[in-house]
Every structure is written in C-alpha cells, then in structure tokens.
Design a protein around this motif. Structure first.
Motif, PDB file in Angstrom:
ATOM      1  N   LEU A 256       1.087  -0.756   0.296  1.00  0.00           N
ATOM      2  CA  LEU A 256       0.059  -0.127  -0.333  1.00  0.00           C
ATOM      3  C   LEU A 256       0.538   1.341   0.026  1.00  0.00           C
ATOM      4  O   LEU A 256       0.363   1.631  -0.986  1.00  0.00           O
ATOM      5  N   LYS A 257       1.655   1.345   0.804  1.00  0.00           N
ATOM      6  CA  LYS A 257       2.606   2.566   0.805  1.00  0.00           C
ATOM      7  C   LYS A 257       3.460   2.774  -0.225  1.00  0.00           C
ATOM      8  O   LYS A 257       3.343   3.951  -0.415  1.00  0.00           O
ATOM      9  N   ARG A 260       1.221   3.813  -2.928  1.00  0.00           N
ATOM     10  CA  ARG A 260       0.413   5.183  -2.675  1.00  0.00           C
ATOM     11  C   ARG A 260       1.705   6.233  -3.519  1.00  0.00           C
ATOM     12  O   ARG A 260       1.641   8.009  -3.898  1.00  0.00           O
ATOM     13  N   PRO A 263       1.613   4.977  -8.207  1.00  0.00           N
ATOM     14  CA  PRO A 263       0.393   4.261  -8.137  1.00  0.00           C
ATOM     15  C   PRO A 263      -0.129   3.394  -9.296  1.00  0.00           C
ATOM     16  O   PRO A 263       0.646   3.950 -10.352  1.00  0.00           O
ATOM     17  N   LEU A 351      -3.304   4.623   1.487  1.00  0.00           N
ATOM     18  CA  LEU A 351      -3.163   5.342   0.016  1.00  0.00           C
ATOM     19  C   LEU A 351      -3.202   6.566   0.977  1.00  0.00           C
ATOM     20  O   LEU A 351      -2.746   6.869  -0.652  1.00  0.00           O
ATOM     21  N   ALA A 354      -4.166   8.731  -2.945  1.00  0.00           N
ATOM     22  CA  ALA A 354      -3.545   8.524  -4.581  1.00  0.00           C
ATOM     23  C   ALA A 354      -4.918   7.292  -5.202  1.00  0.00           C
ATOM     24  O   ALA A 354      -5.401   6.475  -4.479  1.00  0.00           O
ATOM     25  N   VAL A 356      -6.236   4.399  -6.550  1.00  0.00           N
ATOM     26  CA  VAL A 356      -5.817   3.594  -6.749  1.00  0.00           C
ATOM     27  C   VAL A 356      -7.595   3.242  -6.228  1.00  0.00           C
ATOM     28  O   VAL A 356      -7.033   3.616  -4.727  1.00  0.00           O
ATOM     29  N   PRO A 378     -10.567   6.192  -4.308  1.00  0.00           N
ATOM     30  CA  PRO A 378     -10.062   7.062  -3.197  1.00  0.00           C
ATOM     31  C   PRO A 378     -10.715   7.958  -2.632  1.00  0.00           C
ATOM     32  O   PRO A 378     -10.666   8.403  -1.687  1.00  0.00           O
TER      33      PRO A 378
END
Length: 380
Positions: A256-257, A260, A263, A351, A354, A356, A378
C-alpha cells in the motif's frame, strides 16, 4: 529474505545485540570482496586472504577466500562464500565468484553476468533490459574498490568483471526473479552490504520491484496476495497475468505504501480470512508474531451484520478466525464480506487519496471465496 538494510546506526546495532542475532553480508558485499581480491592478484600476483572491503556506511568486514585462480596478466578469479548471519536467506552458503580481466585504457569497469547470475528481460527494474542483474549499489561498490586497488598497485582501473554464483539458477527458482523477468539466475543485491536478520527487506524490495515491473508492462490492475492459494484464486477471478500478481506475504503495508507513491489504477487484495481480518482491524504487518486475530473486533462486525448477542459472544470466544466465520455463516451473517469491506477501507486510508481503486477478496484454506468487498475509490 533480508538482503538490504544494515546496522549502520547505533540503534540497529543495539537491536541486534539485544536479540542475539548475528548479521551477515549481502551478495553485493561478497561480489565486491571477490572483485577486490581478484583485481589485486591480477596486478600483484598475490591474493589478499582475508580480503577487507569498506561498505557504504563505513564498516570494514574481512572475507576469507574460498576459491582463487590466476592466469598472470590475463585473468584472475576469487570466490567468497556468502554468510547471511542468522537470517533465513536462500543465498546463505552460496559461492560468489568474480573474474577480473584487463581492458584497454578508457574502458572503465564493464560488468558481465556469469553462471548463476540472472539477466534482466523486462523493463521497470533499475537496470536496462539485457543487463546482468547486478544492482546499482553493488556496481558502485565494485567500481570504487577497483579504483582503490588500481591506485594502490599502479593499475588503470579498466577491467571486465564477471560475477557468477554457484548453483544460482537453481536457487533463483525460489525467489521473485522469474516473476520479475530476471532469468537464468540470482540478482546481486544489497544497499548497505549488511544483511539484518529477519528484516525481510529483500521481500519488501521485491514487492516494490514487482510494482515497477507491472507498471512498466502497462498493467492497470494488480493483486497483492498473501500466498500461492490466493494468487490462484485472484488470477482465476480476474484473469490477471503473472506479472500483475504481487506476492505480498504478510507485508500489506509495503504494498500500500509503495502504491501510494507509484499508483496503479486498481488493486485487489486477496488472502486468507484470518490474515485479512488483521488488516481490517488496522494491522499492516499480518505475520502471526506481530499481529493477532482480534475476536472482539470480529464480534463487533458480526453485530453490525445482524448477529444477536449469543452469536457475538460465540464469535468473541471462538478458537480461531475460521471458527468465527463458520459460526456466522451458519446464522446467515456475512462476516467475510464485512471483513473484506473493513480491510478495503483500511487500505484506502493508507493510500491517502492516491488514485488507486481497491477491492478485497477473503478466501479459506482451499481457495474458496468467503468474503468480498465492492471496489472502493479514493474518493469513497
């Protein structure tokens, strides 16, 4: 596992002393030591044994030579056995060799991949397609040590360095390399030269490289999977190709990071119900040693899904997450779906807006879908 990171700071060193775990050396450090020894022998006729190198953070480890061969004036080869310390690294014990040959003045240092070192075949990695999988930091380390040896012993520093790893092609089958498009062997890795036991940094780095490769291939939908069963399930559900499947294991936060900052339009998270219930509860590391299934949290979700007090108490007192799921299924309470939605919302929170979109699929041990969320954007 761990092939990057290192005890460069006092805090990390103190942590290692506290745990009693012994750090080790990356393949990049071993290749640098072997290169240093081989080039020294090429210029002087003698192999330094042990050979000492300087790592990026200033440590100066020494390495015993396990192999050496000299053809005066034309080539020298040295080999070092990789010691990964107490880390469960698949390359522990591998013999890393470097053969050094002189090149015409002005050639610089040219790297070749020998037996057991992979070749990059897909874009998205920090090396061009067709290059041997010797990563940028190990290349820099070897160049710096070649220059230092040349200065000490009157060489030009213009050499061809061929790195090989005994049985590397076989070992590489148990790594991410085939999926990343690194074929024929292992990668020469390491950013500090030190392997920190159980840091899992190599796995996390492989997740990042997996995202890079998927993006370079134009994938707009990737899946973070906790294991091979979830990979099969999500590939069947969505028809995703192998390079869109990220073996995240327990490292949901790492996926996830990185997404972020880099993407992809859509992420599906797929894994066992119990593991994803941890994500739903806000845990980003799903390993059993670092997070536990929260039955009280599952009971709260069950109540939200229509469970009565008796069922909620049964969920809270269940021996396992699967037992809680089964109790709810028998009562018509969609605990799997509720966990999937909560896990999706936690993922979207990490996120931080971001671009995604995320959905979550929970499975049982056989790969049967037991919970699923709608796709969340998002914007919510």
């Amino acid at each position: 596992m761990g092939e990057s990171g290192g005890p460069g700071g006092g805090g990390r060193e103190a942590q290692l002393k506290h745990t009693g775990l012994r750090p080790g050396w990356t393949t990049g450090a071993c290749a640098t030591a072997a290169t240093t020894a081989a080039y020294t022998a090429l210029l002087t006729g003698d192999f330094p044994d042990p050979v000492t190198i300087t790592l990026p953070k200033g440590q100066t480890p020494s390495f015993a030579l396990a192999a050496e061969r000299l053809a005066p004036g034309s080539a020298a080869m040295a080999g070092v056995v990789k010691d990964a310390g107490d880390d469960p690294d698949v390359t522990h014990g591998a013999l890393v060799r470097a053969e050094v040959r002189p090149l015409p003045a002005g050639s610089g240092v040219v790297f070749r991949g020998g037996e057991g070192v992979g070749t990059v075949t897909r874009p998205g990695l920090p090396l061009d397609v067709g290059e041997p999988a010797i990563n940028p930091v190990p290349r820099r380390m070897m160049r710096e040590h070649v220059a230092a040896v040349a200065e000490r012993h009157g060489g030009t520093g213009d050499v061809e360095v061929t790195v090989s790893i005994d049985h590397g092609a076989e070992i590489a089958r148990s790594t991410w390399n085939p999926r990343l498009g690194i074929l024929g062997g292992l990668s020469v890795l390491g950013t500090t030269g030190v392997v920190v036991p159980y840091s899992c940094s190599a796995w996390i780095d492989s997740i990042r490289r997996g995202v890079d490769v998927a993006r370079a291939a134009g994938r707009t939908h990737v899946a973070g999977c906790t294991g091979s069963t979830s990979e099969r399930t999500v590939a069947s559900l969505y028809g995703l190709p192998q390079d869109a499947l990220l073996d995240m294991g327990d490292f949901a936060g790492a996926v996830l990071k990185y997404l972020r900052r880099h993407p992809v339009a859509r992420l599906t998270v797929c894994g066992g119900f119990a593991k994803l219930s941890k994500l739903a509860a806000g845990h980003l590391d799903l390993h059993s040693a670092r997070s536990q299934v929260d039955k009280g949290f599952l009971a709260e979700l069950a109540v939200r899904g229509g469970a009565d007090r008796a069922l909620a108490d049964a969920v809270a007192g269940a021996n396992t997450g699967l037992a809680a799921l089964q109790s709810c299924a028998a009562a018509g309470v969609p605990l799997g779906d509720l966990v999937a939605v909560e896990a999706r919302d936690q993922a979207l929170a990490v996120l931080r807006g971001a671009p995604v979109a995320v959905d979550v699929v929970c499975i049982d041990r056989a790969g049967t879908v037991v919970g699923r969320s709608p796709v969340g954007s998002p914007a919510g």
